[in-house]
Write a protein that holds these residues in place. Structure first.
Motif, PDB file in Angstrom:
ATOM      1  N   THR A  18     -52.232 -48.454 -15.398  1.00  0.00           N
ATOM      2  CA  THR A  18     -52.324 -47.551 -14.256  1.00  0.00           C
ATOM      3  C   THR A  18     -50.960 -46.899 -14.050  1.00  0.00           C
ATOM      4  OG1 THR A  18     -54.028 -48.911 -13.195  1.00  0.00           O
ATOM      5  CG2 THR A  18     -52.878 -47.321 -11.813  1.00  0.00           C
ATOM      6  N   LEU A  19     -50.951 -45.571 -14.069  1.00  0.00           N
ATOM      7  CA  LEU A  19     -49.707 -44.822 -13.921  1.00  0.00           C
ATOM      8  C   LEU A  19     -49.675 -44.139 -12.565  1.00  0.00           C
ATOM      9  CD1 LEU A  19     -49.600 -43.102 -17.438  1.00  0.00           C
ATOM     10  CD2 LEU A  19     -48.443 -45.202 -16.735  1.00  0.00           C
ATOM     11  N   ALA A  20     -48.572 -44.278 -11.863  1.00  0.00           N
ATOM     12  CA  ALA A  20     -48.391 -43.598 -10.576  1.00  0.00           C
ATOM     13  C   ALA A  20     -47.832 -42.205 -10.837  1.00  0.00           C
ATOM     14  CB  ALA A  20     -47.441 -44.394  -9.685  1.00  0.00           C
ATOM     15  N   GLY A  23     -49.778 -36.606  -8.195  1.00  0.00           N
ATOM     16  CA  GLY A  23     -51.066 -36.278  -7.586  1.00  0.00           C
ATOM     17  C   GLY A  23     -51.971 -37.467  -7.357  1.00  0.00           C
ATOM     18  N   GLY A  24     -51.527 -38.662  -7.737  1.00  0.00           N
ATOM     19  CA  GLY A  24     -52.344 -39.858  -7.569  1.00  0.00           C
ATOM     20  C   GLY A  24     -52.283 -40.733  -8.806  1.00  0.00           C
ATOM     21  N   LYS A  57     -53.890 -28.092 -18.097  1.00  0.00           N
ATOM     22  CA  LYS A  57     -54.380 -27.633 -16.792  1.00  0.00           C
ATOM     23  C   LYS A  57     -54.875 -28.794 -15.944  1.00  0.00           C
ATOM     24  CE  LYS A  57     -55.592 -22.896 -18.129  1.00  0.00           C
ATOM     25  NZ  LYS A  57     -56.687 -21.896 -18.275  1.00  0.00           N
ATOM     26  N   LEU A  58     -55.521 -29.772 -16.570  1.00  0.00           N
ATOM     27  CA  LEU A  58     -55.976 -30.949 -15.825  1.00  0.00           C
ATOM     28  C   LEU A  58     -54.787 -31.763 -15.331  1.00  0.00           C
ATOM     29  CD1 LEU A  58     -58.271 -32.885 -14.929  1.00  0.00           C
ATOM     30  CD2 LEU A  58     -58.021 -34.013 -17.150  1.00  0.00           C
ATOM     31  N   ALA A  59     -53.760 -31.920 -16.172  1.00  0.00           N
ATOM     32  CA  ALA A  59     -52.581 -32.676 -15.776  1.00  0.00           C
ATOM     33  C   ALA A  59     -51.909 -32.057 -14.555  1.00  0.00           C
ATOM     34  CB  ALA A  59     -51.589 -32.755 -16.932  1.00  0.00           C
ATOM     35  N   VAL A  60     -51.907 -30.728 -14.497  1.00  0.00           N
ATOM     36  CA  VAL A  60     -51.299 -30.030 -13.361  1.00  0.00           C
ATOM     37  C   VAL A  60     -52.199 -30.118 -12.130  1.00  0.00           C
ATOM     38  CG1 VAL A  60     -50.556 -27.778 -12.503  1.00  0.00           C
ATOM     39  CG2 VAL A  60     -49.986 -28.477 -14.847  1.00  0.00           C
ATOM     40  N   ARG A  61     -53.476 -29.787 -12.310  1.00  0.00           N
ATOM     41  CA  ARG A  61     -54.396 -29.706 -11.169  1.00  0.00           C
ATOM     42  C   ARG A  61     -54.709 -31.075 -10.562  1.00  0.00           C
ATOM     43  NH1 ARG A  61     -58.319 -28.059 -13.779  1.00  0.00           N
ATOM     44  NH2 ARG A  61     -59.663 -29.900 -13.786  1.00  0.00           N
ATOM     45  N   ARG A  62     -55.007 -32.043 -11.394  1.00  0.00           N
ATOM     46  CA  ARG A  62     -55.478 -33.335 -10.887  1.00  0.00           C
ATOM     47  C   ARG A  62     -54.344 -34.301 -10.588  1.00  0.00           C
ATOM     48  NH1 ARG A  62     -60.764 -36.021 -11.909  1.00  0.00           N
ATOM     49  NH2 ARG A  62     -60.548 -38.205 -11.322  1.00  0.00           N
TER      50      ARG A  62
END
Length: 409
Positions: A18-20, A23-24, A57-62
């Motif tokens: 689990t990585l902090a 974005g969560g 894009k997912l790494a940035v958005r989520r």
């Protein structure tokens, strides 16, 4: 029972890390759904792909990784947040309506080092840049692999297909890579690999489209032939031909000589026939893929063809479409199969196919199904690719019970 039934099987994802992140939390779980295979002893094996990765894009958005946005301009760039988690095989057990993992074999070099999921230093075809969480570009790895398909040999060893090359890995029962088969003329690009490289595949394989290499593998019952399909039409002579083409090349490889002995054409369904995908938005012809093969009998295969939401299973008889003339394995042959396929002027043998199941009839079945194996003549096991949980998707197994025996000879 007059129609197939679909039963979800219980499964608990194994949390690996689990990585902090800004974005969560990013929870990484075991990847299993890239391919399934069954051994002669009844064992069932699953394979994950290169390891956890995210589109930029997912790494940035989520996950709020705004500093990675500049990498989004690079075609196929992937963020790889945990390089310690790479390609691996897992043996599964099915007890009633539950699936469990018996053991996991990380793929390793002969020296015992874990295989990485980093792309090799290709020079002819496109390569997917790999990016670390801090935004630095990761160096290519001549031993790295994006594993996508698996077949189990009679001696317990494995054939594994991968997308980067594309290439085939020959893997010992303990997960050690013994050799890698690459397209002719490409061995030099793997010169520093930690295991032997043999350029025994047709040079044409190097014309695969980005991230569309070998994803579907199956061994004949006697182990003499390995059937392998490209995920999509080749980009031959260019990407425009790939986007227009309607047929996928399917090869038969002699496992003793490691040479392709026959080539067939599998026709893809038109995009409009993938109802769930069409309802969610336009499905481009290039979005349709072949993701799995299973041997039904002599010269008979079950093919998993899919969009994203819709998956179809087709039985194909290799005798229904004669093998192509060997000249179509020559990269210099013009016009290419992909050019002919895209124009509708393809005057070549094409495999006939019989629909066994469409998930458009089972809306409860998950998207992104990539793994398939026969449990019995009337029973199949399907699994989705969960992408190591990077998008919050759980691994889901489905048992399909058919009202008829699958064809066999």
């Amino acid at each position: 029972m007059t129609r197939p039934t679909a039963t979800p099987l219980a499964f608990t994802d194994e949390i690996l890390e689990t990585l902090a992140l800004p974005g969560g939390a990013l929870q990484i779980v075991r990847g299993l759904g890239s391919g399934l295979a069954r051994g002669d002893d009844g064992s069932i094996w699953a394979i994950g792909d290169r390891g956890p990765n995210l589109k930029v894009k997912l790494a940035v958005r989520r996950y709020g990784l705004d500093h990675l946005a500049a990498h989004g301009e690079a075609d196929g760039a992937k963020v790889m947040p945990s390089l310690a988690i790479g390609p691996a095989l897992s043996e599964l057990a099915i007890e009633g309506d539950r699936v469990t993992i018996l053991r996991t074999l990380p793929l390793r070099t002969p020296a015992g080092d874990p295989l990485s999921g980093l792309p090799p230093p290709w020079g002819l075809t496109e390569r997917e840049p790999a990016v670390a969480l801090d935004g630095t570009l990761l160096a290519p790895d001549p031993s790295g692999a994006d594993t996508e398909g698996v077949a189990v040999a009679r001696d317990g060893s494995f054939w594994i297909g991968e997308e980067y090359g594309p290439s085939l890995l020959r893997v010992a029962p303990d997960g050690t890579v013994g050799a890698r088969l690459v397209p002719e003329g490409c061995a030099d690009w793997f010169a520093e690999a930690a295991y032997p490289i043999r350029d025994s595949l047709p040079a044409l394989a190097a014309r695969r489209r980005l991230n569309r290499g070998f994803e579907a593998l199956a061994l004949s019952d006697d182990g003499a032939a390995l059937y392998l399909a490209f995920q999509s039409p080749l980009a031959h002579p260019d990407v425009a031909a790939h986007r227009r083409a309607r047929h996928v090349r399917l090869w038969a490889l002699d496992t003793a000589t490691e040479r392709v002995t026959a080539q067939y054409l599998y026709p893809l369904d038109p995009p409009r026939s993938f109802a769930r995908d069409q309802a969610a938005g336009d499905l481009d012809r290039a979005d349709i893929k072949v993701s799995e093969l299973t041997v039904l009998g002599r010269n008979l295969l079950l093919v998993l063809e899919r969009g994203s939401l819709t998956t179809k299973l087709y039985a194909v008889d290799l005798d229904s479409g004669a093998a192509l003339d060997p000249r179509h394995l020559d990269p210099d042959t013009r016009p290419t199969i992909e050019e002919l396929s895209g124009t509708g002027d393809l005057d070549l043998p094409v495999l006939a196919k019989t629909l066994i199941l469409s998930t458009d009839d089972f809306p409860e079945i998950d998207a992104d199904l990539e793994g398939m194996v026969m449990l019995s003549p009337r029973q199949l096991l399907l699994v989705n690719d969960n992408d190591f949980g990077t998008e919050g998707v759980a691994t889901r197994f489905w048992r399909i019970d058919l009202p008829f025996d699958l064809p066999a000879r």
